[in-house]
Design a protein around this motif. Structure first.
Motif, PDB file in Angstrom:
ATOM      1  N   LYS A 114       0.818  -1.230   0.000  1.00 48.31           N
ATOM      2  CA  LYS A 114       0.000   0.000   0.000  1.00 48.31           C
ATOM      3  C   LYS A 114       0.850   1.277   0.000  1.00 48.31           C
ATOM      4  N   ALA A 115       2.109   1.146  -0.413  1.00 45.44           N
ATOM      5  CA  ALA A 115       2.966   2.330  -0.466  1.00 45.44           C
ATOM      6  C   ALA A 115       2.436   3.350  -1.472  1.00 45.44           C
ATOM      7  N   GLY A 116       1.815   2.870  -2.536  1.00 46.60           N
ATOM      8  CA  GLY A 116       1.294   3.775  -3.561  1.00 46.60           C
ATOM      9  C   GLY A 116       0.112   4.592  -3.065  1.00 46.60           C
ATOM     10  N   THR A 117      -0.773   3.957  -2.294  1.00 49.95           N
ATOM     11  CA  THR A 117      -1.930   4.716  -1.791  1.00 49.95           C
ATOM     12  C   THR A 117      -1.506   5.653  -0.662  1.00 49.95           C
ATOM     13  N   ALA A 118      -0.448   5.284   0.072  1.00 54.95           N
ATOM     14  CA  ALA A 118       0.105   6.224   1.063  1.00 54.95           C
ATOM     15  C   ALA A 118       0.630   7.465   0.344  1.00 54.95           C
ATOM     16  N   ALA A 119       1.216   7.256  -0.842  1.00 52.44           N
ATOM     17  CA  ALA A 119       1.705   8.377  -1.653  1.00 52.44           C
ATOM     18  C   ALA A 119       0.533   9.249  -2.130  1.00 52.44           C
TER      19      ALA A 119
END
Lengths: 349, 131
Positions: A114-119
């Motif tokens: 979920k690193a992309g949605t954190a971004a």
């Protein structure tokens, strides 16, 4: 003031390997695996593709879809668990190759899948506060799975980029709200210098995926006073086909709501790209006014839920860059030996 | 390749940025800072190529240089860009499918790396237009 998606772009390598081919090598029963995982094939990067090249292709697709001036981008954040460098940002490569440099901030994010949605959330904050005009949030991975490990059947490659802004006339979709649920849960990890991740086997399901996805999703619906029937579509993190189908049912979403964004059976798990590619595939099909509910999951562990409302502008921009369905079409199938070569699993002396 | 040597040409490699002489209209890639025709009367400015072009000629590499062994057989070609300049570049396609005149477009790929510990070099290669 609204904040939302100005544009989006996806990228999937053209190569695929079938589950049958991986099972053949390891002597596993392919039919049991396929029905259990609900994954039939997965994407394979070319020999010269990595997270940076995939992120750049996705970013370029997002920029060309909206035809925005890349210099307006004030932040580039790339979420991945397979950044090519341990120290040196992927995001600087993306920013330079997108034409967004030099007046911007950039950093790499890591939170398993979920690193992309954190971004995306970070960009929402920066845009809403007025610190930047547009933010570029990317989820991309060339996912690692050790030879013979269960992960090898699903660990795939792909990425998606979202340009986040707050000028209502520019938005293809408004992000109505977001909600996160995070705990320290050791369900999946990779130590520094290790080539492949480790996981907690069956432990990854209930205390990892299901707990965090359901709590993030319920938290957002409680906060917004919405219910599953208020949404036209739903997307959940897709490590396989079974988990998102089950969690959708647990939360009260139907198969019809999740099917447009359920790309994992033909793509595999693109980790940081997984949920975000599902959202892109849904945007490719959604009509103005449709509402999309999405929840990403990252091991370690946390869930990010989003409520998205599609605007009239989607009709104008949708066809200006490759759709996810087009990226999935006409793949080139490889056997395990070529897959091993592409993934660098064979070390030459 | 040294880190500094690659970095000096990084923008040109990443984004196909060359130069154009405003006086005679000639385009240059890699970038030139003087027009060979107009000489001191030339007016050079940066120019970003759209990347579309066609294969002028090609060869298929079976015995690769160090660092490219795991890519053989691969196609190396000379691409003529729509705006005029030609460049030597890898073409990502099955070797049996390449032909002279094939329309191509750029993709961002790894060009190479200095072993396991050194820099990774990125830039554009080309793929068939219909991909």
């Amino acid at each position: 003031m609204s904040v939302g998606i100005v544009s989006y772009g996806a990228y999937v390598p053209k190569y695929r390997i079938k589950i049958d081919e991986i099972a053949r090598l390891w002597g596993d029963d392919a039919d049991i695996l396929k029905s259990g995982l609900m994954v039939y094939e997965k994407s394979v990067p070319d020999v010269d593709e990595d997270t940076a090249t995939i992120a750049v292709e996705a970013a370029r697709a997002a920029i060309s879809r909206s035809d925005i001036d890349a210099k307006r981008i004030g932040a580039v954040y790339t979420g991945s668990e397979s950044h090519p460098y341990a120290v040196k940002p992927t995001s600087t490569i993306v920013a330079e190759a997108s034409g967004a440099t030099p007046v911007l901030t950039a950093a790499d994010f890591e939170f398993a899948c979920k690193a992309g949605t954190a971004a995306v959330q970070a960009c929402m904050g920066l845009v809403s506060s007025g610190m930047i005009d547009l933010g570029l949030a990317i989820g991309a991975d060339v996912a690692q799975g050790a030879p013979g490990d269960a992960l090898e059947y699903t660990a795939a490659a792909g990425g998606v980029a979202y340009i986040i802004g707050n000028k209502e006339s520019e938005l293809v979709a408004v992000i109505e709200d977001t909600f996160s649920f995070t705990t320290d849960t050791p369900d999946f990890w990779r130590r520094e210098g290790m080539p492949y991740p480790e996981h907690g086997g069956r432990f990854t399901g209930e205390p990892g995926y299901f707990k965090h996805v359901t709590n993030a999703a319920k938290g957002l619906m409680e906060k917004m006073h919405t219910k599953p029937s208020d949404y036209d579509f739903a997307v959940f993190h897709q490590p396989n086909g079974k988990f998102p189908s089950r969690v959708a049912s647990m939360l009260g979403f139907s198969k019809e709501q999740i099917n447009p964004g359920l790309v994992v059976p033909r793509l595999g798990n693109t980790y940081s790209g997984s949920c975000m590619i599902g959202i892109a595939a849904t945007l490719d099909q959604a009509k103005p006014g449709d509402r999309i509910f999405a929840t990403a999951f990252g091991s370690g562990a946390g869930g990010d839920a989003f409520s998205i409302r599609v605007t009239d502008r989607i009709e104008e921009l949708r066809d200006r860059a490759p759709k996810v369905e087009e990226l999935l079409a006409n793949p080139v199938y490889v056997d395990y030996s070529r897959y091993a070569r592409h993934k660098g699993k064979i070390k030459v002396a | 390749m040294s880190v500094a040597r690659f970095w000096r040409n990084q923008i040109a490699r990443y984004n196909l940025v060359g130069t154009k002489c405003k006086k005679c209209g000639e385009h240059f890639y890699p970038p030139r800072n003087m027009c060979p025709a107009c000489r001191r009367d030339g007016q050079i400015e940066d120019f970003k190529f759209n990347g579309h072009g066609e294969v002028l000629t090609f060869t298929i590499i079976h015995t690769a240089a160090e660092g490219f062994e795991n890519q053989t057989p691969y196609v190396l070609g000379i691409i003529k860009l729509q705006e005029g300049p030609s460049l030597t570049c890898q073409i990502i396609c099955e070797p049996e499918s390449v032909y002279i005149g094939m329309k191509v477009k750029p993709v961002f790929r790894k060009l190479g790396q200095d072993g396991e510990r050194g820099m990774i070099y990125y830039g554009n290669k080309f793929i068939p237009e219909q991909c």
